[in-house]
Design a protein around this motif. Structure first.
Motif, PDB file in Angstrom:
ATOM      1  N   ILE A  62      36.271  37.977  33.480  1.00  0.00           N
ATOM      2  CA  ILE A  62      37.516  38.001  32.718  1.00  0.00           C
ATOM      3  C   ILE A  62      37.927  39.446  32.442  1.00  0.00           C
ATOM      4  O   ILE A  62      37.142  40.234  31.905  1.00  0.00           O
ATOM      5  N   SER A  63      39.173  39.773  32.786  1.00  0.00           N
ATOM      6  CA  SER A  63      39.651  41.160  32.656  1.00  0.00           C
ATOM      7  C   SER A  63      39.926  41.567  31.222  1.00  0.00           C
ATOM      8  O   SER A  63      39.649  42.703  30.822  1.00  0.00           O
ATOM      9  N   HIS A  64      40.508  40.667  30.425  1.00  0.00           N
ATOM     10  CA  HIS A  64      40.806  40.969  29.026  1.00  0.00           C
ATOM     11  C   HIS A  64      41.123  39.664  28.313  1.00  0.00           C
ATOM     12  O   HIS A  64      41.211  38.607  28.947  1.00  0.00           O
ATOM     13  N   LEU A  65      41.290  39.735  26.996  1.00  0.00           N
ATOM     14  CA  LEU A  65      41.327  38.524  26.197  1.00  0.00           C
ATOM     15  C   LEU A  65      42.713  38.056  25.817  1.00  0.00           C
ATOM     16  O   LEU A  65      42.864  37.288  24.862  1.00  0.00           O
ATOM     17  N   HIS A  66      43.741  38.463  26.545  1.00  0.00           N
ATOM     18  CA  HIS A  66      45.040  37.842  26.379  1.00  0.00           C
ATOM     19  C   HIS A  66      44.987  36.436  26.971  1.00  0.00           C
ATOM     20  O   HIS A  66      44.356  36.202  28.012  1.00  0.00           O
ATOM     21  N   ALA A  67      45.680  35.487  26.314  1.00  0.00           N
ATOM     22  CA  ALA A  67      45.544  34.076  26.679  1.00  0.00           C
ATOM     23  C   ALA A  67      45.921  33.790  28.119  1.00  0.00           C
ATOM     24  O   ALA A  67      45.345  32.893  28.750  1.00  0.00           O
ATOM     25  N   ASP A  68      46.894  34.542  28.662  1.00  0.00           N
ATOM     26  CA  ASP A  68      47.316  34.250  30.032  1.00  0.00           C
ATOM     27  C   ASP A  68      46.302  34.703  31.074  1.00  0.00           C
ATOM     28  O   ASP A  68      46.530  34.556  32.276  1.00  0.00           O
ATOM     29  N   HIS A  69      45.156  35.208  30.602  1.00  0.00           N
ATOM     30  CA  HIS A  69      44.069  35.581  31.510  1.00  0.00           C
ATOM     31  C   HIS A  69      42.748  34.880  31.178  1.00  0.00           C
ATOM     32  O   HIS A  69      41.798  34.993  31.956  1.00  0.00           O
ATOM     33  N   CYS A  70      42.687  34.186  30.036  1.00  0.00           N
ATOM     34  CA  CYS A  70      41.388  33.610  29.656  1.00  0.00           C
ATOM     35  C   CYS A  70      41.472  32.240  28.992  1.00  0.00           C
ATOM     36  O   CYS A  70      40.431  31.638  28.707  1.00  0.00           O
ATOM     37  N   ALA A  71      42.660  31.691  28.731  1.00  0.00           N
ATOM     38  CA  ALA A  71      42.771  30.479  27.917  1.00  0.00           C
ATOM     39  C   ALA A  71      42.053  29.275  28.508  1.00  0.00           C
ATOM     40  O   ALA A  71      41.571  28.407  27.763  1.00  0.00           O
ATOM     41  N   ASP A  72      41.951  29.183  29.830  1.00  0.00           N
ATOM     42  CA  ASP A  72      41.317  28.008  30.417  1.00  0.00           C
ATOM     43  C   ASP A  72      39.796  28.013  30.290  1.00  0.00           C
ATOM     44  O   ASP A  72      39.138  27.023  30.653  1.00  0.00           O
ATOM     45  N   LEU A  73      39.224  29.077  29.741  1.00  0.00           N
ATOM     46  CA  LEU A  73      37.808  29.033  29.389  1.00  0.00           C
ATOM     47  C   LEU A  73      37.555  27.977  28.319  1.00  0.00           C
ATOM     48  O   LEU A  73      36.457  27.408  28.241  1.00  0.00           O
ATOM     49  N   PRO A 148      44.212  46.157  23.886  1.00  0.00           N
ATOM     50  CA  PRO A 148      42.937  45.446  24.019  1.00  0.00           C
ATOM     51  C   PRO A 148      42.034  46.083  25.063  1.00  0.00           C
ATOM     52  O   PRO A 148      42.500  46.736  25.991  1.00  0.00           O
ATOM     53  N   ASP A 149      40.719  45.882  24.889  1.00  0.00           N
ATOM     54  CA  ASP A 149      39.794  46.288  25.938  1.00  0.00           C
ATOM     55  C   ASP A 149      40.165  45.550  27.218  1.00  0.00           C
ATOM     56  O   ASP A 149      40.339  44.327  27.218  1.00  0.00           O
ATOM     57  N   ALA A 150      40.308  46.292  28.297  1.00  0.00           N
ATOM     58  CA  ALA A 150      40.742  45.693  29.555  1.00  0.00           C
ATOM     59  C   ALA A 150      39.995  46.356  30.705  1.00  0.00           C
ATOM     60  O   ALA A 150      39.671  47.548  30.650  1.00  0.00           O
ATOM     61  N   PHE A 151      39.764  45.574  31.746  1.00  0.00           N
ATOM     62  CA  PHE A 151      38.964  46.046  32.869  1.00  0.00           C
ATOM     63  C   PHE A 151      39.611  45.661  34.194  1.00  0.00           C
ATOM     64  O   PHE A 151      40.276  44.635  34.301  1.00  0.00           O
ATOM     65  N   ALA A 152      39.410  46.512  35.178  1.00  0.00           N
ATOM     66  CA  ALA A 152      39.720  46.215  36.569  1.00  0.00           C
ATOM     67  C   ALA A 152      38.402  45.933  37.281  1.00  0.00           C
ATOM     68  O   ALA A 152      37.324  46.330  36.822  1.00  0.00           O
ATOM     69  N   LEU A 153      38.489  45.271  38.430  1.00  0.00           N
ATOM     70  CA  LEU A 153      37.295  44.799  39.126  1.00  0.00           C
ATOM     71  C   LEU A 153      37.325  45.201  40.586  1.00  0.00           C
ATOM     72  O   LEU A 153      38.351  45.063  41.259  1.00  0.00           O
ATOM     73  N   ARG A 154      36.191  45.650  41.085  1.00  0.00           N
ATOM     74  CA  ARG A 154      35.983  45.857  42.519  1.00  0.00           C
ATOM     75  C   ARG A 154      34.856  44.939  42.964  1.00  0.00           C
ATOM     76  O   ARG A 154      33.757  44.973  42.391  1.00  0.00           O
ATOM     77  N   VAL A 155      35.128  44.126  43.964  1.00  0.00           N
ATOM     78  CA  VAL A 155      34.131  43.212  44.523  1.00  0.00           C
ATOM     79  C   VAL A 155      33.808  43.687  45.931  1.00  0.00           C
ATOM     80  O   VAL A 155      34.711  43.840  46.761  1.00  0.00           O
ATOM     81  N   GLU A 156      32.534  43.907  46.206  1.00  0.00           N
ATOM     82  CA  GLU A 156      32.104  44.415  47.508  1.00  0.00           C
ATOM     83  C   GLU A 156      31.114  43.450  48.142  1.00  0.00           C
ATOM     84  O   GLU A 156      30.208  42.941  47.473  1.00  0.00           O
ATOM     85  N   SER A 157      31.298  43.208  49.429  1.00  0.00           N
ATOM     86  CA  SER A 157      30.344  42.392  50.180  1.00  0.00           C
ATOM     87  C   SER A 157      29.217  43.283  50.691  1.00  0.00           C
ATOM     88  O   SER A 157      29.310  44.516  50.671  1.00  0.00           O
ATOM     89  N   GLU A 158      28.165  42.650  51.182  1.00  0.00           N
ATOM     90  CA  GLU A 158      27.009  43.418  51.652  1.00  0.00           C
ATOM     91  C   GLU A 158      27.339  44.277  52.860  1.00  0.00           C
ATOM     92  O   GLU A 158      26.679  45.283  53.112  1.00  0.00           O
ATOM     93  N   ASP A 159      28.379  43.892  53.632  1.00  0.00           N
ATOM     94  CA  ASP A 159      28.743  44.688  54.801  1.00  0.00           C
ATOM     95  C   ASP A 159      29.831  45.715  54.493  1.00  0.00           C
ATOM     96  O   ASP A 159      30.377  46.342  55.405  1.00  0.00           O
TER      97      ASP A 159
END
Length: 269
Positions: A62-73, A148-159
């Motif tokens: 979850i990037s941050h706690l605004h409802a439009d990014h986390c409400a379905d939790l 609010p505290d907010a984060f960006a994400l980098r996802v890397e595969s093994e290759d």
């Protein structure tokens, strides 16, 4: 999903509330033998189940706690604990500091705190946080979102293939650093307000980071998807697309045209 598959499914991209046919921000990242739910905006839980059973999700980020990014939790909590699903709990949940208490504050209805931790194994994010989920590495950076505290994400595969998601943020050096040289970059474009990119700024951030492909998402009201793409393309020389709900994007070292996700639900790997 093949062993070398790595793709991002758009569950929703609406802001700041869901629209018919388009939930708020949410993505399904599939790769490295695992599935990660990235942002859980309003309406995304239902769309998630078109592609994977809730019990087959390996982690949530979850990037941050605004409802439009986390409400379905909130509804995911009920599903995980009380719906009789075949699911292993708690599910790893990576999110900003205070996320467990935030959920419990809404869910608690009596003298005893709701058992959020029975549903989610919470690990709080910090700048530079790194987690491994199956064959994927998740790297988080703190970004500027006007409060609010907010984060960006980098996802890397093994290759070495890489996907970066801005979350919600205004243009800032940490985002460019995180996105540097990535193969696929999802950048929000909610408009000319503090804490957000405009579509034009999304193009400039993508160019500054030297990414392979840009997808604009979370586009603000009053801007049509095609217009947002054109504005972003003015500042970015590579391929640009819009995060249409239901679209999927393969993470490859060469650009590919986005496909369309199936409409039938998936119940297993």
């Amino acid at each position: 999903m093949g062993s070398d598959a790595f793709r991002v499914v758009v569950l929703g991209s609406a802001t700041p509330y869901p629209r018919p046919g388009n939930p708020c921000s949410g993505h399904l990242v599939e790769g490295g033998g695992v599935r990660v739910w990235v942002d859980a905006g309003t309406g995304t839980l239902a769309e998630l189940q078109r592609h994977v059973a809730l019990g087959d999700i390996d982690a949530v980020w979850i990037s941050h706690l605004h409802a439009d990014h986390c409400a379905d939790l909130l509804t995911a909590y009920y599903a995980l604990l009380y719906a009789g699903l075949d699911v292993s709990v708690p599910v790893p949940l990576f999110g900003p500091a205070g996320i467990a208490d935030r959920l419990a504050g809404f869910l608690t209805n009596g003298p005893e705190r709701s058992p959020v931790e029975k549903a989610f194994a919470v690990e709080e994010l910090h700048d530079g946080h790194v987690a491994t989920v199956g064959g994927l590495t998740l790297r988080s950076r703190a970004v500027d979102h006007a409060g609010p505290d907010a984060f960006a994400l980098r996802v890397e595969s093994e290759d070495g293939r890489s996907f970066v998601y801005s979350g919600d943020c205004e243009p800032c050096p940490p985002l460019v650093e995180l996105a540097r040289g990535c193969d696929l970059f999802f950048c929000e474009a909610d408009g000319a307000v503090p804490g957000h990119h405009t579509p034009a700024q999304a193009g400039l951030s993508a160019a500054a980071a030297g990414v392979g492909r840009l997808v604009v998402t979370h586009v603000g009201a009053g801007v049509e998807p095609g217009e947002a793409v054109a504005l972003a393309a003015a500042g970015f020389p590579g391929p640009v697309a819009h995060a249409d709900p239901g679209a999927w994007f393969e993470v490859t070292r060469r650009s590919r045209t986005p496909g369309r996700t199936p409409t039938s639900p998936a119940s297993s790997r």
